[in-house]
Design a protein around this motif. Structure first.
Motif, PDB file in Angstrom:
ATOM      1  N   VAL A   1       0.835  -1.206   0.000  1.00 20.41           N
ATOM      2  CA  VAL A   1       0.000   0.000   0.000  1.00 20.41           C
ATOM      3  C   VAL A   1       0.867   1.252   0.000  1.00 20.41           C
ATOM      4  O   VAL A   1       0.608   2.214  -0.729  1.00 20.41           O
ATOM      5  CB  VAL A   1      -0.945  -0.012   1.224  1.00 20.41           C
TER       6      VAL A   1
ATOM      7  N   LEU B   1      -3.648  -1.321  -4.525  1.00 20.19           N
ATOM      8  CA  LEU B   1      -4.574  -0.472  -3.784  1.00 20.19           C
ATOM      9  C   LEU B   1      -4.229   0.992  -4.012  1.00 20.19           C
ATOM     10  O   LEU B   1      -3.125   1.441  -3.719  1.00 20.19           O
ATOM     11  CB  LEU B   1      -4.501  -0.816  -2.292  1.00 20.19           C
ATOM     12  N   ASP B   2      -5.176   1.740  -4.511  1.00 27.42           N
ATOM     13  CA  ASP B   2      -5.024   3.178  -4.751  1.00 27.42           C
ATOM     14  C   ASP B   2      -5.627   3.924  -3.566  1.00 27.42           C
ATOM     15  O   ASP B   2      -6.854   3.966  -3.404  1.00 27.42           O
ATOM     16  CB  ASP B   2      -5.727   3.563  -6.051  1.00 27.42           C
ATOM     17  N   LEU B   3      -4.776   4.490  -2.720  1.00 29.70           N
ATOM     18  CA  LEU B   3      -5.266   5.155  -1.518  1.00 29.70           C
ATOM     19  C   LEU B   3      -6.177   6.328  -1.845  1.00 29.70           C
ATOM     20  O   LEU B   3      -7.102   6.640  -1.082  1.00 29.70           O
ATOM     21  CB  LEU B   3      -4.085   5.630  -0.661  1.00 29.70           C
TER      22      LEU B   3
ATOM     23  N   VAL C   1      -9.560   4.903  -2.397  1.00 31.13           N
ATOM     24  CA  VAL C   1     -10.089   4.387  -1.135  1.00 31.13           C
ATOM     25  C   VAL C   1     -10.561   5.529  -0.236  1.00 31.13           C
ATOM     26  O   VAL C   1     -11.655   5.482   0.345  1.00 31.13           O
ATOM     27  CB  VAL C   1      -9.025   3.529  -0.420  1.00 31.13           C
ATOM     28  N   LEU C   2      -9.742   6.576  -0.104  1.00 34.52           N
ATOM     29  CA  LEU C   2     -10.131   7.704   0.743  1.00 34.52           C
ATOM     30  C   LEU C   2     -11.355   8.422   0.188  1.00 34.52           C
ATOM     31  O   LEU C   2     -12.194   8.926   0.943  1.00 34.52           O
ATOM     32  CB  LEU C   2      -8.955   8.679   0.871  1.00 34.52           C
TER      33      LEU C   2
ATOM     34  N   TRP D   1     -14.484   6.125   1.157  1.00 34.07           N
ATOM     35  CA  TRP D   1     -14.340   5.463   2.462  1.00 34.07           C
ATOM     36  C   TRP D   1     -15.661   4.913   3.013  1.00 34.07           C
ATOM     37  O   TRP D   1     -15.658   3.892   3.716  1.00 34.07           O
ATOM     38  CB  TRP D   1     -13.672   6.390   3.468  1.00 34.07           C
TER      39      TRP D   1
ATOM     40  N   GLN E   1     -10.815  -1.917  -5.720  1.00 31.69           N
ATOM     41  CA  GLN E   1     -10.111  -1.051  -4.783  1.00 31.69           C
ATOM     42  C   GLN E   1     -10.743  -1.044  -3.393  1.00 31.69           C
ATOM     43  O   GLN E   1     -10.084  -1.360  -2.399  1.00 31.69           O
ATOM     44  CB  GLN E   1     -10.030   0.373  -5.354  1.00 31.69           C
TER      45      GLN E   1
ATOM     46  N   ALA F   1      -9.273  -2.925   0.226  1.00 28.37           N
ATOM     47  CA  ALA F   1      -9.116  -2.168   1.471  1.00 28.37           C
ATOM     48  C   ALA F   1      -9.989  -2.750   2.575  1.00 28.37           C
ATOM     49  O   ALA F   1      -9.571  -2.832   3.744  1.00 28.37           O
ATOM     50  CB  ALA F   1      -9.469  -0.700   1.225  1.00 28.37           C
TER      51      ALA F   1
END
Length: 665
Positions: free
Chosen positions: A38, A293-295, A298-299, A302, A367, A371
């Protein structure tokens, strides 16, 4: 763009740091590898020059994992647990997949398609259900062993379900790529894949065992460890290549190779040799999963991540608990089993990556799902730690069972004063108990293995089921009236918890702790242990004393030397130089003597016969229990009566043969 050497250094450094940090938090290494991926994900473009080799090596990690799974797969283990494995295990996997597919269909029929990813069809839902059906074998089995719950009622069910999940992975590895072949001819793709797999398995399992046995025997006769390791790698990769050429997954071939080797006497050596390759390459696989995983995505989504993490946990908990209750198990067992199996697992990541390669799941769904699965594994130790708390509050039956357990312990200890509390009734605990019994010293033994407790108690021994690391258990065992507490099992973490508890309940009570080596001696002493007995050191002292006496030194001088070393707290023998043969190996079953209690029914052939005339097939009788009283000596003409319990001593075969003769009609 980084060079291959720079990429290797970066991955090694990041992996070591993350594993060190997460091990302190009690998390498994695979979570650390995922987090490394990550963190490195945003820099994946700079690693593109080595990405092809990385993904190839990562795929080999899964191949070796399946090879190890094949080594551990054996028919006796499966047969012994077939009721739970094929009953509860199959129901859990099928029900989870069905719930995901039917839930997807129901949302569409209800007009709630906004809650369903637009690109997800029934094939993607089936692949997603298979991934969510998996639980973490590495995490759960490790925690079961650490908490001494493998032999508990819920532990047996959890382990059986994990075993079936491992088996269910094989057909899923065949079906998911076949589903990616197209919407119209999916049935043809699946049928053709299953047919090829069936033919290949029949041929390999029919002709493979004698060929594998003969080839490994030829290699082993060369007495070269390097040659043996090369041959092992060749076997795993050759079978993986064979199934890949047949249009199937490489993992299936590796699993078959492991199964074939598991039937040979080289299984344990192969298992040890494959571990370094498996662990390192599998770590690389999880790093590549984490890099997907593309943060940012994800953010941004959420709420979806939290939804994807929460719903599968609740779904699997409800399904497993309901299935356990449907099999007529108690509510507390159902609750604990459901919580232990609610998290995602490492094979779920394998199936999710396979679904991604087969174009069954779009990146927009992949994605948040990655997570969510990672989050559920991070939450798993916390949830499992509260399984007992939830069972106690939800089920009144749990209160009754716990009260009955404590009452049994208290009944054993109430008549005792200045007694010894033995924590753990394995080989060391039983040996200690027999010495105390011979000296007429009263004791109470606590153990968490129900089978061992039941058999030893039926033989008249003072052992009860109970967790010594619980406050109420120690109080029921009479910790305030005891003279000594002895920890006979080798588990430093559990011993430290027990020492902290004793310090609060009975700070003046001396505690003797057993440990394997002297590495934890100071830590246990600082925690309050009055004495720590390292097995390796004590074994070395016995070897030294015999060697010195045989060398001609006077016995009194040898005893003084040994006593001086012990008085100096083993300082002369602290630590040792590691050599090539200091390899951590798993124990291999040997022909040890065992104790077994046999109660004679009224129709038994031995009833009415004198003790001197018994045919015991090489066994001996160490104790006789009659009317609740345990006898260690008796006259040769003592006649056996219905209800007498004989405690037999012998090997497994001898004991089984003797029991058959004693109880035959």
């Amino acid at each position: 763009m980084l060079t291959a050497l720079e990429v290797t250094l970066l991955l090694l450094a990041a992996s070591i740091l993350s594993v060190l940090v997460l091990r302190r938090l009690g998390m498994p290494p695979l979570v650390a590898y995922l987090l490394v991926g990550v963190v490195l994900g945003p820099f994946a473009a700079n690693l593109s020059g080595s990405s092809g080799a990385m993904h190839t090596l990562a795929e080999l990690g899964v191949v070796f994992l399946m090879f190890t799974l094949g080594l551990e797969f054996n028919l006796p283990k499966l047969s012994a647990m077939r009721h739970f494995v094929f009953g509860l295990g199959s129901a859990q996997v099928i029900a989870t997949i069905a719930a995901v597919v039917l839930g997807w269909k129901l949302l569409i029929l209800l007009g709630l398609s906004a809650l369903v990813p637009s690109e997800l069809d029934w094939r993607g839902a089936l692949a997603l259900g298979g991934a969510l059906a998996m639980s973490s074998t590495a995490l759960v089995s490790k925690m079961l062993a650490e908490r001494h719950e493998l032999e508990s009622e819920h532990g047996k069910r959890v382990f059986a379900v994990l075993l079936f999940q491992d088996l269910a992975l094989i057909p899923l590895l065949i079906v998911i790529p076949a589903l990616g072949g197209g919407q119209s001819d999916w049935w043809w793709s699946i049928g053709w894949a299953i047919a090829k797999a069936a033919v290949l398995l029949v041929v390999l399992l029919r002709f493979g065992p004698p060929l594998m046995q003969g080839w490994f025997l030829r290699v082993a006769r060369q007495r070269s460890h390097e040659l043996f390791t090369l041959n092992m790698l060749l076997a795993a990769l050759f079978f993986a290549w064979l199934t890949a050429k047949a249009g199937l997954s490489m993992e299936l071939g590796a699993f078959v190779a492991g199964m074939l080797i598991s039937e040979t006497e080289y299984r344990h050596q192969v298992e040890e040799d494959i571990k370094p390759f498996r662990d390192i390459l599998l770590g690389l696989f999880f790093i590549t999963i984490g890099m997907k995983l593309d943060l940012g995505v994800v953010l941004h989504s959420w709420p979806t991540v939290l939804l994807y993490a929460t719903l599968p946990i609740l779904l699997k908990f409800a399904l497993v608990a309901g299935l356990v209750r449907a099999m007529r198990d108690s509510g507390p067992v159902a609750i604990r089993t459901g919580i232990w199996l609610a998290q995602a697992g490492e094979f779920g990541f394998v199936l999710l990556a396979l679904a991604d390669q087969s174009k069954l799941i779009a990146p927009a769904t992949l994605q948040p799902m990655l997570a969510a699965m990672l989050l559920s594994m991070l939450l798993s130790p916390w949830l499992i730690g509260r399984a007992d708390w939830l069972a106690m509050r939800v089920s009144s039956q749990e209160w009754m069972m716990r009260s009955l357990q404590l009452s049994t312990i208290a009944a054993r200890s109430l008549s005792r004063d200045r007694h010894i509390i033995i924590c753990g009734y394995g080989r060391s605990g039983q040996s200690l108990a027999h010495i105390l019994e011979a000296e007429s010293v009263s004791f109470v033994a606590l153990d968490l293995d129900p089978d061992r407790v039941r058999e030893a108690a039926s033989a008249g021994e003072a052992v009860v089921y109970g967790d010594a690391t619980r406050r109420e258990t120690l109080l029921a065992a009479g910790v305030h009236r005891a003279s000594v507490l002895v920890v006979t099992y080798d588990d430093t973490a559990s011993a430290l918890r027990l020492l902290r508890l004793v310090k609060v309940l009975a700070p003046e009570l001396p505690v003797v702790v057993r440990t394997a080596t002297d590495a934890d001696l100071e830590g246990l002493r600082d925690a309050g242990a009055a004495e720590v007995v390292p097995e390796v050191v004590e074994g070395s002292l016995m070897l030294a004393s015999h060697a010195l006496v045989l060398n001609g030194l006077p016995l009194a001088r040898v005893l003084r030397r040994i006593r001086a070393i012990r008085d100096d707290r083993y300082s002369l023998m602290r630590g040792y130089f590691h050599g090539a043969d200091d390899v951590e190996i798993e124990s291999i079953e040997e022909e040890h003597l065992r104790l077994h209690a046999v109660t004679l029914p009224a129709t038994a052939a031995a009833v009415g016969q004198p003790m001197s005339s018994l045919a015991l097939s090489g066994c001996s009788v160490s104790a006789l229990v009659r009317g609740g009283h345990r006898r260690l000596t008796w006259s040769a003409d003592l006649t056996l009566e219905p209800g007498d319990t004989l405690v037999l001593v012998g090997t497994v075969e001898q004991v089984n043969a003797a029991e058959a003769r004693l109880t035959s009609r």
